[in-house]
Design an enzyme around this catalytic site. Structure first.
Site, PDB file in Angstrom:
ATOM      1  CB  THR A  20       0.969  -2.182 -12.723  1.00  0.00           C
ATOM      2  OG1 THR A  20       0.752  -2.347 -11.009  1.00  0.00           O
ATOM      3  CG2 THR A  20      -0.178  -2.514 -14.219  1.00  0.00           C
ATOM      4  CG  MET A  28      -2.418   0.610   1.032  1.00  0.00           C
ATOM      5  SD  MET A  28      -3.208   0.672  -0.334  1.00  0.00           S
ATOM      6  CE  MET A  28      -4.503   0.087   0.466  1.00  0.00           C
ATOM      7  N   GLY A  29       1.764   1.381  -1.028  1.00  0.00           N
ATOM      8  CA  GLY A  29       2.398   2.557  -1.455  1.00  0.00           C
ATOM      9  C   GLY A  29       1.496   3.662  -2.005  1.00  0.00           C
ATOM     10  NE  ARG A  30       6.097   7.176  -4.826  1.00  0.00           N
ATOM     11  CZ  ARG A  30       6.554   7.437  -4.110  1.00  0.00           C
ATOM     12  NH1 ARG A  30       6.802   8.469  -3.303  1.00  0.00           N
ATOM     13  NH2 ARG A  30       7.872   6.266  -3.602  1.00  0.00           N
ATOM     14  CB  ILE A  31       1.261   3.024  -6.830  1.00  0.00           C
ATOM     15  CG1 ILE A  31       2.489   3.924  -8.133  1.00  0.00           C
ATOM     16  CG2 ILE A  31       0.959   2.352  -8.349  1.00  0.00           C
ATOM     17  CD1 ILE A  31       3.759   3.235  -8.942  1.00  0.00           C
ATOM     18  NE  ARG A  54      10.920  -2.219 -12.728  1.00  0.00           N
ATOM     19  CZ  ARG A  54      10.545  -1.295 -12.816  1.00  0.00           C
ATOM     20  NH1 ARG A  54       9.315  -1.073 -12.694  1.00  0.00           N
ATOM     21  NH2 ARG A  54      11.068   0.074 -12.112  1.00  0.00           N
ATOM     22  CG  HIS A  58       6.740  -2.184 -17.973  1.00  0.00           C
ATOM     23  ND1 HIS A  58       8.319  -2.133 -17.867  1.00  0.00           N
ATOM     24  CD2 HIS A  58       6.844  -0.947 -17.479  1.00  0.00           C
ATOM     25  CE1 HIS A  58       8.306  -1.694 -16.884  1.00  0.00           C
ATOM     26  NE2 HIS A  58       7.894  -1.101 -16.791  1.00  0.00           N
ATOM     27  CD  GLU A 102       9.314  -5.743 -18.530  1.00  0.00           C
ATOM     28  OE1 GLU A 102       9.361  -4.629 -18.584  1.00  0.00           O
ATOM     29  OE2 GLU A 102       8.797  -5.496 -17.507  1.00  0.00           O
TER      30      GLU A 102
HETATM   31  C1  DGY Z   1       8.453   2.753 -13.169  1.00  0.00           C
HETATM   32  O1  DGY Z   1       8.770   3.832 -13.081  1.00  0.00           O
HETATM   33  O2  DGY Z   1       9.309   1.615 -12.767  1.00  0.00           O
HETATM   34  C2  DGY Z   1       8.267   2.117 -14.241  1.00  0.00           C
HETATM   35  O3  DGY Z   1       7.896   1.368 -14.499  1.00  0.00           O
HETATM   36  C3  DGY Z   1       9.132   2.900 -15.536  1.00  0.00           C
HETATM   37  O4  DGY Z   1      10.345   1.729 -15.404  1.00  0.00           O
END
Ligand code: DGY
Length: 321
Positions: free
Chosen positions: A238, A158-161, A240, A287, A269
Site C-alpha cells: 500500500t 515500521m513508520g506510522r502506517i 508506492r 490507489h 499508475e
Molecule cells: C499518500 O498520501 O502518499 C497516498 O498514497 C496518496 O498519494
C-alpha cells in the site's frame, strides 16, 4: 481591481470544503475536470502561479521544476508520499515542499488490512466466480484460503502506517509481528520482533506488508527479497509501486512461487500490467489507501495549513524541503 492575493493552482479536484477554504484566501485556479496535468502543463504552471497544490499524479521532475522564469515558491503536495517530486532539485531551486502526514495513517492501514484479508481468503477469485455465474453452491473444499490467526505478519518499514497496520494485525487478527526498520523502534504498544534485514522478514513471515517510500529506480524490496518469500506467503503493498520490484512479484505470482498478493499501488499508475490483471491470486485496488471523504478533506486542509504558514512567513507544519 487586480487580485493581489497569491496565485495558487490546484492540479486536481479536492473536496469542496478544501476548495472553498483555498478560494477564500488565494487567487485559485481549480481543475474542474480533475484530469491529470501533463508535464508541459505543469511546466507552464510553474511560471504562472506562486504555489501548486499537487499530488501523486503530478510528475514534478527536474525539467518541470527548472522551468525558465519560474514563479512557484511552494509546492503543497497532498499525500504523505512525495516521490512524484524531485526533492533534490526542489531543494537546489529553493522551492519549499510540504506533505500531509498523520491524517491518513489509519485509513491507509485499513486498506492494508482489507488487502491482507482479501488476499489470504481469496476474495477476488471467489467474488469473480459468483459474478460470472460459476458458483455451483456451497462446497467444503473449493476456494479455500489461509487463516491468519497465529501466523506471522512481517512489516517492512515500521513508520506510522506500518505501526498502524501491525497493530491491527496483532490485536484484530491475532497475528505475531516481525518487522524490518532501519532504526530501532521503542514506542510499540504490541509485541513485535525487529529483524536485522528485509531478507529475514521475507523468509520468516506468512504475510509481508510493505510500508516504505518509493525510491525511484531501485526498489527497496528487490527481486532477491521476493525470491525469499515462502511458497505459502502473501505480499501486500500500500506504499508506492516502486517500493517493490513489480516485475519480480508478477513472475512469482505467475509461476505460483508465492500464494498471492494484495496491491493498491503500481509503478506506472494508472497503467496496471496486463499480466497482473489476469491473475486470480492477486487483489488489485486503484490507489485508494487514503480515499475516504474525511481523510481526503483532512489532507487538503493540511495542505492549506502549509500554504497559509508559507505565505504568512511562519513555520510550515509539514515541511519536507
Ligand atoms: C499518500 O498520501 O502518499 C497516498 O498514497 C496518496 O498519494
Amino acid at each position: 481591481m487586480a487580485d493581489t492575493r497569491p496565485g495558487v493552482l490546484l492540479t486536481r479536484k479536492l473536496p469542496a470544503a478544501v476548495e472553498a477554504r483555498l478560494c477564500s484566501t488565494y487567487e485559485v485556479q481549480l481543475n474542474t475536470t480533475d484530469k491529470p496535468m501533463s508535464k508541459a502543463e505543469l511546466s507552464a504552471a510553474m511560471t504562472e502561479f506562486d504555489a501548486l497544490v499537487s499530488t501523486v499524479s503530478d510528475p514534478l521532475d527536474a525539467p518541470v521544476l527548472q522551468s525558465g522564469n519560474r514563479r512557484v515558491r511552494i509546492i503543497a503536495n497532498v499525500g504523505v508520499g512525495y516521490s512524484n517530486i524531485d526533492i533534490d532539485t526542489a531543494r537546489a531551486e529553493g522551492i519549499a515542499v510540504s506533505n500531509t502526514p498523520d491524517v491518513l495513517t489509519e485509513a491507509t492501514a485499513d486498506i492494508a488490512l482489507l488487502l491482507i484479508l482479501a488476499a489470504t481468503r481469496r476474495a477476488y477469485a471467489a467474488e469473480r466466480k459468483l459474478r460470472e455465474n460459476r458458483w455451483d453452491g456451497f462446497s467444503l473444499v473449493d476456494g479455500l484460503g489461509s487463516s491468519v490467526q497465529g501466523k506471522v505478519i512481517g512489516i517492512i518499514g515500521m513508520g506510522r502506517i506500518g505501526k498502524a497496520t501491525a497493530r491491527r494485525a496483532a490485536f484484530g487478527l491475532g497475528m505475531k509481528v516481525v518487522f524490518y526498520n532501519r532504526s530501532p523502534i521503542s514506542d510499540l504498544d504490541f509485541e513485535a520482533t525487529r529483524l536485522d534485514t528485509i531478507a529475514d522478514v521475507m523468509a520468516s513471515a506468512d504475510v509481508v506488508s510493505v510500508h516504505v517510500p518509493g525510491c525511484g529506480t531501485t526498489p527497496l524490496v528487490n527481486a532477491d527479497h521476493i525470491a525469499m518469500l515462502k511458497p505459502t506467503a502473501y505480499l501486500i503493498n500500500t506504499a508506492r509501486g516502486d517500493s517493490i520490484d513489480e516485475a519480480a512479484l508478477i513472475a512469482a505470482l505467475t509461476e505460483g512461487r508465492i500464494a498471492g498478493a494484495g496491491l493498491d499501488v503500481y509503478t506506472q499508475e494508472p497503467e496496471v500490467p496486463d499480466a497482473l490483471r489476469s491473475l486470480d491470486n492477486v487483489t488489485l485496488l486503484p490507489h485508494i489507501g487514503s480515499a475516504t471523504e474525511e481523510v481526503r478533506t483532512a489532507m487538503g486542509m493540511v495542505a492549506a495549513d502549509n500554504l497559509d504558514a508559507f505565505f504568512s512567513g511562519s513555520t510550515l507544519p509539514c515541511r519536507v524541503v
